[in-house]
Write an enzyme that holds these catalytic residues in place. Structure first.
Site, PDB file in Angstrom:
ATOM      1  N   LYS A 229     -14.413   0.547  14.292  1.00 41.31           N
ATOM      2  CA  LYS A 229     -13.076  -0.027  14.531  1.00 41.31           C
ATOM      3  C   LYS A 229     -12.636   0.223  15.961  1.00 41.31           C
ATOM      4  CE  LYS A 229     -11.317   0.139   9.884  1.00 41.31           C
ATOM      5  NZ  LYS A 229     -10.639   0.892   8.865  1.00 41.31           N
TER       6      LYS A 229
ATOM      7  N   LYS B 145       9.656 -17.118  -9.325  1.00 35.55           N
ATOM      8  CA  LYS B 145       8.977 -16.009 -10.000  1.00 35.55           C
ATOM      9  C   LYS B 145       7.879 -16.562 -10.929  1.00 35.55           C
ATOM     10  CE  LYS B 145       9.975 -12.190 -13.087  1.00 35.55           C
ATOM     11  NZ  LYS B 145      10.954 -11.611 -13.990  1.00 35.55           N
TER      12      LYS B 145
ATOM     13  N   ASN C 192       0.860  -1.194   0.000  1.00 33.20           N
ATOM     14  CA  ASN C 192       0.000   0.000   0.000  1.00 33.20           C
ATOM     15  C   ASN C 192       0.892   1.238   0.000  1.00 33.20           C
ATOM     16  OD1 ASN C 192       0.444   0.898   2.873  1.00 33.20           O
ATOM     17  ND2 ASN C 192      -0.308  -1.196   3.218  1.00 33.20           N
TER      18      ASN C 192
ATOM     19  N   ASP D 175      -4.778  -6.465   5.137  1.00 33.91           N
ATOM     20  CA  ASP D 175      -5.808  -7.331   5.718  1.00 33.91           C
ATOM     21  C   ASP D 175      -5.720  -8.744   5.148  1.00 33.91           C
ATOM     22  OD1 ASP D 175      -6.991  -5.493   7.454  1.00 33.91           O
ATOM     23  OD2 ASP D 175      -8.048  -4.526   5.787  1.00 33.91           O
TER      24      ASP D 175
ATOM     25  N   PHE E 280      -5.329   3.834  14.499  1.00 27.97           N
ATOM     26  CA  PHE E 280      -5.504   4.738  13.360  1.00 27.97           C
ATOM     27  C   PHE E 280      -6.588   4.147  12.469  1.00 27.97           C
ATOM     28  CE2 PHE E 280      -2.457   8.223  12.648  1.00 27.97           C
ATOM     29  CZ  PHE E 280      -1.694   8.105  13.796  1.00 27.97           C
TER      30      PHE E 280
ATOM     31  N   LYS F 197     -11.731  -2.792  18.347  1.00 29.05           N
ATOM     32  CA  LYS F 197     -10.318  -2.984  18.695  1.00 29.05           C
ATOM     33  C   LYS F 197     -10.011  -2.531  20.121  1.00 29.05           C
ATOM     34  CE  LYS F 197      -9.214  -2.729  13.828  1.00 29.05           C
ATOM     35  NZ  LYS F 197      -8.152  -3.208  12.962  1.00 29.05           N
TER      36      LYS F 197
END
Ligand code: PMT
Length: 402
Positions: free
Chosen positions: A336, A288, A209, A278, A322, A340
């Site tokens: 969340k 490869k 990401n 996730d 976060f 959490k």
């Protein structure tokens, strides 16, 4: 807070030197032991004798002067100071600090210093706004240097704009809060995650990401500046480790979980700023993957939710989450937060310009389990990190964690 603190006041050349005389006097009145180092340019504006009379100590001007008290040579000065204030700080001294240059006594002391540093920039608006000065300031902030001002107003050069040195009373207040923060988390252990995990597809490819690690590194630096012993569990990031922080490098979500759990038991504070994947490929290919023509299917399996796991074992730790959201941010972040079991969650709507992944700035809101929210304007990630640190300190000393 300043009583019997050893403060070095570095004075560089600019018309605001006259305000530094008032600053030295205020620091002295607060009970600090003040040592003044002047650059040659500063001495052209105000006689060293003035600072000598106010501080009650000899003024340091040159690198090769005879040692006096507290093993006064550049290392001795740097090692013995509780705080160094540079006021006024010219564009030149900021550049020296940012680049690690040491052409005179003050810059040499600053390079050798390991304790807190506060700078109060003062210069002409064009010099202040110049990209070089702005980049140097951003670099210094990222390294944990505190910056007071500058203010906007009429300048000595006849123009008006940003560049006027903060008032001495405000600099004293900033010094007080810096020293106070410096002690508030002393003896506490903090664990911070940063960066984006990489989930291997084969030996040369991964799912990743856009997290650069900047937000998490800034939090680690701010907590360390507040006195905490910080472990930073970092996914790959092209960033230098903030002073006083221990970095543990990981790649994948599973490795991050392992590193976090290894440190969790001994931690008082946990801040999860990393963007953790996730999902990961069920079985990364050993070689490869070759192009075969047509579509291929990648089967993904869910990664463990590290934060949810910590939330279940939280006890009296301060746990900060976060949430990077692209739609229905508040609703999703609140869900969340509950799932959490964090003390608060830092929501960033990553679709807003200047917020989220890769930027030097962020736009955040703190959301709390009781439903309250605190929204902040666009700020540097360094400033966001400082707000998070202040909030952690508040929560830490609020209840049974005293
Ligand atoms: O690194 P930068 O470029 O500076 O960008 C900063 C940032 C946008 C990455 C940062 O501000 C941020 O928002 N970090 C969290 C990103 C995220 O992926 O959030 P999330 O909504 O997917 O996860 C919620 C929380 O659970 C986060 O604290 C995350 O660390 C944690 N989590 C998520 C998934 C998982 N498997 N385990 C976790 O612990």
């Amino acid at each position: 807070m300043l009583a019997s603190k050893r403060i070095i006041l570095g004075v560089t050349g600019g018309i605001a030197v006259y305000k530094a005389v008032d600053l030295a006097s205020r620091l002295k009145k607060e009970g600090a032991e003040v040592r003044v180092i002047m650059t040659e340019a500063a001495a052209a504006f105000v006689q060293p004798l003035t600072f000598r009379a106010i501080s009650g100590n000899p003024v340091h001007l040159h690198r090769f002067e005879e040692p006096r008290v507290w093993n006064v040579e550049h290392i001795g000065l740097a090692e013995n100071a509780d705080l160094i204030i540079v006021a006024p700080a010219t564009a030149n001294i900021l550049a020296c600090m940012a680049l690690g240059r040491a052409p005179d006594l003050l810059s040499t002391v600053l390079l050798a210093a390991r304790g807190p540093i506060l700078v109060a920039p003062a210069m002409n608006t064009a010099m202040y706004m110049h990209p070089a000065t702005q980049e140097h300031l951003a670099l210094l902030r990222a390294r944990g240097v505190a910056v007071a001002g500058p203010e906007e107003g009429d300048l000595a050069c006849g123009s008006a704009g940003a560049g006027r040195m903060s008032e001495p009373a405000d600099i004293v207040a900033a010094a007080r809060s810096l020293l106070e923060r410096g002690g508030r988390l002393a003896g506490r252990r903090a664990l911070v995650t940063a960066g984006g995990t990489r989930e291997r597809i084969d030996p040369v490819r991964y799912i990743g990401n856009f997290s650069s690690g900047k937000m998490g590194y800034a939090v680690a630096g701010a907590l360390a500046a507040a006195g905490a012993a910080v472990t930073l569990v970092s996914a790959p990031a092209a960033l230098s480790v903030p002073p006083g922080v221990r970095r543990v490098e990981v790649e994948s979500a599973l490795q991050m979980r392992e590193a976090v759990l290894a440190d969790f038991a001994g931690s008082d504070i946990v801040v999860m700023a990393a963007a953790v994947a996730d999902y990961r490929p069920v079985e990364p290919a050993a070689q490869k993957i070759k192009k075969q023509g047509g579509d291929i299917t990648l089967t993904l399996t869910e990664n463990p939710d590290i934060l949810a796991e910590l939330g279940r074992r939280k006890q009296n730790r301060v746990l900060v989450a976060f949430a990077a959201e692209t739609e229905r941010g508040r609703e999703r972040a609140e869900a969340k937060l509950r799932r959490k079991n964090a003390d608060f969650i830092v929501l960033n709507d990553v679709t807003r310009p200047g917020a989220g992944f890769g930027t030097d700035t962020n736009i955040v809101a703190f959301l709390y389990p009781e439903g309250q929210a605190r929204e902040f304007p666009l700020m540097s990630k360094q400033e966001v990190a400082e707000r998070i640190t202040e909030e952690i300190i508040r929560l830490f000393y609020k209840g049974e964690r005293k």
